[in-house]
Scaffold this motif. Structure first.
Motif, short mmCIF file in Angstrom:
data_model
loop_
_atom_site.label_atom_id
_atom_site.label_comp_id
_atom_site.label_asym_id
_atom_site.label_seq_id
_atom_site.Cartn_x
_atom_site.Cartn_y
_atom_site.Cartn_z
N ARG A 100 -3.49 3.62 -7.48
CA ARG A 100 -4.60 3.33 -6.58
C ARG A 100 -4.85 1.84 -6.42
O ARG A 100 -5.23 1.38 -5.34
CB ARG A 100 -5.88 4.02 -7.07
CG ARG A 100 -5.72 5.51 -7.11
CD ARG A 100 -6.96 6.24 -6.67
NE ARG A 100 -6.63 7.62 -6.35
CZ ARG A 100 -6.56 8.59 -7.25
NH1 ARG A 100 -6.84 8.34 -8.51
NH2 ARG A 100 -6.26 9.81 -6.88
N ILE A 101 -4.63 1.06 -7.48
CA ILE A 101 -4.91 -0.37 -7.36
C ILE A 101 -3.99 -0.99 -6.30
O ILE A 101 -4.38 -1.87 -5.54
CB ILE A 101 -4.76 -1.09 -8.72
CG1 ILE A 101 -5.07 -2.59 -8.61
CG2 ILE A 101 -3.37 -0.95 -9.29
CD1 ILE A 101 -6.52 -2.88 -8.65
N GLN A 102 -2.76 -0.46 -6.21
CA GLN A 102 -1.85 -1.00 -5.19
C GLN A 102 -2.28 -0.58 -3.79
O GLN A 102 -2.09 -1.33 -2.83
CB GLN A 102 -0.43 -0.52 -5.46
CG GLN A 102 0.28 -1.40 -6.46
CD GLN A 102 1.76 -1.10 -6.51
OE1 GLN A 102 2.23 -0.39 -7.38
NE2 GLN A 102 2.48 -1.61 -5.55
N ILE A 103 -2.85 0.62 -3.69
CA ILE A 103 -3.33 1.04 -2.37
C ILE A 103 -4.47 0.13 -1.91
O ILE A 103 -4.50 -0.35 -0.78
CB ILE A 103 -3.82 2.51 -2.41
CG1 ILE A 103 -2.65 3.43 -2.78
CG2 ILE A 103 -4.41 2.92 -1.07
CD1 ILE A 103 -3.02 4.90 -2.87
N ILE A 104 -5.38 -0.17 -2.83
CA ILE A 104 -6.53 -1.02 -2.47
C ILE A 104 -6.08 -2.43 -2.11
O ILE A 104 -6.42 -2.95 -1.05
CB ILE A 104 -7.55 -1.07 -3.63
CG1 ILE A 104 -8.11 0.32 -3.89
CG2 ILE A 104 -8.67 -2.05 -3.33
CD1 ILE A 104 -9.02 0.40 -5.08
N ALA A 157 -4.24 -2.59 1.12
CA ALA A 157 -5.11 -2.49 2.29
C ALA A 157 -5.82 -3.82 2.54
O ALA A 157 -5.93 -4.26 3.69
CB ALA A 157 -6.13 -1.37 2.08
N ALA A 183 0.83 -1.20 0.00
CA ALA A 183 0.00 0.00 0.00
C ALA A 183 0.87 1.26 0.00
O ALA A 183 0.58 2.23 -0.72
CB ALA A 183 -0.92 0.00 1.22
#
Lengths: 461, 99
Positions: A230-234, A237, A221
């Motif tokens: 953003r896909i890595q943040i999601i 998480a 994340a």
């Protein structure tokens, strides 16, 4: 919204659905196919990123990675899954650290404080997860001794080192361009990962694997924050949440806190308490049986509960166990398996091994579901489990494991224990279960015992 | 690195974390090992970040670092999905024949 962003959005939805489908064995495979589809969409979408000017390194990495992944996925035996998972935590964390280093290398002169903090945190957490997970894998694989390795002042050294790393991270945030600080953090974090796992014994690995799973998610994340992806943040998480839930569940199942696992060096401290405690108990002889004698018990039994533990994995007895159980079932004996959450070396370890031996998952019962049934069971057959069956956890207030939820094996009408020797289990605590009136021990390799019993039972029938 | 962290990204992280908690609490202990293997595979999404860095021709150092990162993440993605499927394939209900 660009095409790449739409791809990422779609794959995020598919990942979430994939995890949702994992809530039942019926739908789990379908869920993973969705997630795989999402992954392919994300990767293909990324390849069209306008910032990419050369495909040489990308294709090289994709091909090499695919080739290297085959031996550790297609051919790795199920008994080695825990170290396999630990290795992949190490790989994921290494990738995130390396990208952090590459980004720092490139932008160090122009970094603002916030981005320096993000990169610093990523490299700190990523590097310690990398070396820590390698240590976990080595301990589980037997390259390093499974017992905790401790020395005087160990916690002091570790905590000081950690405080130093945090201090340096703060310093890096204030002076983002200072290369020495960054590379010192990197070095210290790599070292800290090793130190962190050194005092932790193999029996505590379910917790530690889960913690590194959480760290891995967190690192991923942070990497997403760094690259504004953003896909890595999601996914980071989601992965982090999964790791934290698993470590919480594992800790609850051992009645310990995460801090206690990381700083406690369990096996070591209890080994000393056990010595003064066991003195009186050892005068009572345990009753032992041969596999053939044990069979007589099963002739009259109506219901049997099997309690597997790490010993079953260690002696690879799961196939022999299933054969024996099949024989019992063919005689209309009701057989269930009782799975303790921390049996084995990682969350769900026993379930996977039994599934490999073709035991239907409908026969596997979680601790809370099976415990009320022990008093009605004619025989509880313990295969290589120890501490999770120790009634001291319920009865003896002074015991180090007091309060730990256990399987109520002692309440069964008869208890048979397959055990290699009288050595205490990993926690080093004497198990009062073996001294009970209704307990018999079968000393031998669990696999040999169960094969003999499976064969013998056939003969009797 | 040219990007500035927006507050919406922090929202995204926190909400995704909550969603993850809710989803994963419902997963039975039976499937905890495949869950770990699956999250491993999914967190191999770090691959997309690594790919972008590996494709920018900044210097040999960053290219090499990103190359290793792409390799590691690919191992996690490919290996992770294969092993998760292998594990899940083994979970069978009673009565079904062996494959």
């Amino acid at each position: 919204m660009s095409i790449i962003q739409s791809c990422y959005l779609l794959s995020a939805v598919l990942f979430i659905l994939g995890i949702k489908f994992l809530s039942s064995p019926e739908t789990a495979r379908r869920g993973m196919h969705l997630a795989l589809f999402g992954m392919i969409i994300a990767i293909v979408g990324t390849l069209f990123n306008a910032e990419i000017v050369t495909y040489f390194w990308i294709i090289g990495g994709l091909v090499l990675g695919t080739l290297l992944s085959l031996p550790i996925s297609l051919w790795v035996p199920m008994t080695k899954i825990p170290q396999r998972i630990a290795l992949s935590h190490a790989g994921g964390a290494l990738a995130a650290s390396l990208i952090g280093i590459a980004e720092y290398y490139r932008y160090s002169a122009s970094l603002d404080s916030m981005n320096a903090g993000i990169i610093g945190a990523e490299v700190l957490l990523g590097s310690l997860t990398f070396t820590g997970s390698l240590m976990v894998a080595a301990k589980l694989h037997g390259i390093l001794p499974a017992r905790p390795i401790t020395y005087k002042g160990q916690n002091f050294v570790n905590l000081t080192l950690f405080a130093l790393m945090l201090g340096l991270l703060l310093y890096l945030i204030l002076n983002p361009a200072l290369n020495t600080t960054f590379y010192t953090i990197l070095g210290l974090s790599l070292l800290f990962g090793v130190f962190l796992v050194t005092p932790i014994g193999a029996a505590d690995m379910p917790v530690v694997i889960a913690i590194f799973n959480a760290y891995g998610g967190l690192v991923s994340a942070i990497m997403g924050f760094m690259l504004a992806n953003r896909i890595q943040i999601i996914t980071g998480a989601l992965d982090g949440a999964s790791g934290f839930i698993l470590s919480m569940l594992m800790c609850k199942a051992m009645n310990r806190s995460i801090g206690n696992v990381l700083l406690g060096a369990f096996g070591k401290t209890e080994a000393s308490t056990q010595n003064n405690q066991a003195g009186g108990a050892q005068d009572v002889p345990v009753k032992s049986l041969t596999a053939e004698e044990a069979l007589a018990f099963f002739e009259q039994a109506k219901s049997v509960i099997v309690v597997p533990g790490y010993g079953m994995a260690a002696s690879q007895a799961h196939h022999a166990l299933r054969e024996f159980v099949d024989k019992l079932k063919s005689k209309n004996i009701n057989v269930k398996y009782a799975i303790h959450p921390v049996a084995g070396r990682m969350p769900g370890h026993m379930n996977v091994l039994l599934a490999e031996a073709n035991v239907p998952y409908t026969d596997l019962y979680d601790m809370d579901d099976i415990n009320p049934e022990f008093p009605h069971a004619d025989i509880a057959l313990v295969v290589g489990a120890n501490d999770v069956t120790n009634p001291a956890a319920r009865l003896v207030k002074s015991s180090p494991i007091y309060g730990m939820p256990i399987l109520d094996v002692d309440k069964a009408k008869k208890v048979l224990v397959c055990k290699r020797s009288m050595n205490p289990g990993f926690s080093g605590i004497e198990n009062d279960l073996y001294l009970q009136e209704n307990t018999w021990l079968i000393f031998d390799d669990a696999k040999a015992t169960l094969s003999k019993m499976a064969y013998g039972f056939k003969g009797g029938w | 690195m040219t990007n500035v962290l927006g507050i919406s990204d922090v929202y995204l992280f926190i909400l995704a974390g909550f969603l993850g908690f809710q989803l994963i609490l419902r997963i039975p202990p039976l499937l905890h090992t495949p869950l770990m293997a699956a999250t491993n595979a999914i967190s191999g999404i770090a691959l997309v970040g690594s790919i972008v860095i590996a494709g920018q021709n900044y210097s040999l150092v960053t290219n090499l670092l990103a190359f290793i990162a792409v390799t590691c993440s690919t191992i996690n993605v490919v290996g992770g999905f294969i092993i998760t499927d292998r594990i899940l394939k083994m979970f069978k209900k009673e009565g079904k024949k062996k494959p």
